[in-house]
Design a protein around this motif. Sequence first.
Motif, short mmCIF file in Angstrom:
data_model
loop_
_atom_site.label_atom_id
_atom_site.label_comp_id
_atom_site.label_asym_id
_atom_site.label_seq_id
_atom_site.Cartn_x
_atom_site.Cartn_y
_atom_site.Cartn_z
N LEU A 136 -4.42 37.52 -5.37
CA LEU A 136 -4.77 38.15 -6.72
C LEU A 136 -5.77 37.53 -7.52
CD1 LEU A 136 -3.20 40.86 -7.41
CD2 LEU A 136 -1.71 39.27 -8.98
N ALA A 142 -9.41 37.54 -5.90
CA ALA A 142 -10.07 38.95 -6.01
C ALA A 142 -10.54 39.26 -7.42
CB ALA A 142 -9.23 40.10 -5.77
N LEU A 143 -9.63 38.95 -8.38
CA LEU A 143 -10.07 38.94 -9.79
C LEU A 143 -10.78 38.00 -10.25
CD1 LEU A 143 -6.44 39.96 -11.29
CD2 LEU A 143 -8.39 41.50 -11.10
N GLY A 152 -14.20 38.73 -8.56
CA GLY A 152 -14.52 40.12 -8.92
C GLY A 152 -15.26 39.90 -10.50
N THR A 153 -14.37 39.27 -11.35
CA THR A 153 -14.81 39.13 -12.69
C THR A 153 -16.08 38.28 -12.87
OG1 THR A 153 -12.27 39.17 -13.28
CG2 THR A 153 -13.96 38.79 -15.03
N PHE A 209 -6.60 31.47 -11.56
CA PHE A 209 -7.52 32.45 -11.84
C PHE A 209 -8.89 31.70 -12.46
CE2 PHE A 209 -9.99 34.83 -15.43
CZ PHE A 209 -10.34 35.73 -14.67
N PHE A 227 -12.74 31.80 -11.24
CA PHE A 227 -13.66 32.48 -12.14
C PHE A 227 -14.79 31.51 -12.63
CE2 PHE A 227 -14.86 33.15 -16.41
CZ PHE A 227 -15.29 34.44 -16.59
#
Lengths: 253, 285
Positions: B79, B82-83, B86-87, B140, B144
Amino acid sequence: MRLRGVGKRFDGGVEAMRDLDLSVAPGEFVSIVGASGCGKSTLLRVIAGLVPGSEGTVEVHGEPVTGPREDVGLMFQRPALLPWKTSLENVLLPIRVRRRITHDDVREAMRLLTLFDLEGFEHGFPSQLSGGMRQRVALARLMMTGAGVRLLDEPFGAVDELTRETLNLHLLRVHERTASATVLVTHTISEAVLMSDRVIVMTSRPGTVAAEVPIPLERPRSPEMAYSQRFQELALTVRRALGPSGSEGGRPS
Amino acid sequence: MTRPSRIPAPGLGRITAPTALGAAVLLLWDLANTRHWVSDLILPRPLDVAAATRDLFASGLVWGHLRATLYETLAGFGLAAALGVGTALAAGASAVVRRMVYPYAVTLQVLPMLSVAPILISAFGFGATAKIVIAALVAFFPVFVNTLTGMLDPDADAEELFRSLRAGRRRTFTGLLLPTAAPMIFAGLRIGLTLALAGAVVAEIVSAQEGLGFLVQRYSSQLNQDDAFAVVAVVTGMGLLLYGAVGCADRVIVFWRHAGRLPAGSRARERRVRRRLAAADRSTS
Ligand SMILES: Nc1ncnc2c1ncn2[C@@H]1O[C@H](COP(=O)(O)OP(=O)(O)OP(=O)(O)O)[C@@H](O)[C@H]1O
Ligand SMILES: [Mg+2]
């Protein structure tokens, strides 16, 4: 290719060029020499359409330049190869960006690599090549664009003297058999004289054309010409046009 | 005499040097126990921990918990990956998106995750969902930030080259920005995966009915230090394996950063080009 009254002032207020006129005919080889920081790179960027000029007009094949064009190719001081692509794939990049690669494109790229003595290294990655080899790959990539106007910004500045001589010969060889207009920015007077039909001497801040020295030596050129009397006189003319040393903000010695 | 740091010193190799340090630490640890520097209730003997670890697997007790923790870790990591990627790709491609999301990404990072764990558990229940969410939240940010850093740092000359070739946004993205960011993406994934594991285990310690964190919690509350240490050893082993798996993917995908992988890549590409040209020759003749 034709420039009329071109000037460039950056946002910070630096006036890199003023009222610059220059035209280069197809098949002609023109070198630009001048002190560091006098605006040579900026000039090439404006011709290539990478940065807009502040005043004046730039025309390529009779059309005003408003942005990068397919018929203008550019090569930098650093080879700027993509490390995840082989020599062959790097040379094919200009085609890849435009359309699907055909078998003929691959053969043409291989031919260029062979022409630049890179046979056996077609499938090597940039990190496996020497500095001079990388420059040759970059040169092959420039040729692959098929551009009628070639702009080279101190392309061989970072390699040793002997390699540089070989690279210059490569460049001369391809230039003398195609009809493209070539503009070479260099710091080396003898290189400028050996390669060119005309040497443009630029002055500093704002950069503008101080002198134009025609080089009426016959072609094909060879490195031995550099030892002739005529050559030495031409080199001296260029040197004098550059002005006394130290007056252009050169490094203290 | 000093020697250049790149040349390895003779004597201790890549295997022997860490083994020597490990052995020394284990020896000191064992001495601490047998000489009663530290109580048995706090620090068991290394050999007892090894035996307890073996028994955990032999009795089959650990498997269910291992599966639960692995599932939460991988789901949370997936998760976050991907986030996060992607972000960051969106933020790298557009300055507006970047300005929009960046402050919140930092806020998320600054937020102490342990403090919200009870809230998330009461919101998502005592099952796997809460653990997955916590694992994803802690994993995350590194994904990121690393991806975004990689996206914003393409070679200036290469960027100008793409512009002079009139490459469109998509081509520049797939042909330049994405490969440029790839090494950083993997660096982020590596950190993210270990944090996801840590997040899942900590969440299990807070409240769970299964999972390795739950096991550690149970054994240490029973003052059963042999087994508690054994579970920690299992978690560590799992972390190392996961870390190694991302490392393998990195070596395959970001092959150009690993000198040892270049010759194989060259040969593969050469074969491909040869095959294509040969096929073209056959079809024309
Ligand atoms: N993007 C920019 N923004 C502001 N000023 C710039 C920019 N690029 C170049 N300049 C300024 O413009 C002037 C000319 O720079 P340019 O790079 O064209 O010189 P150059 O002749 O190529 O020098 P060199 O021989 O050292 O490469 C310099 O004074 C430089 O500081
Ligand atoms: Mg320059």
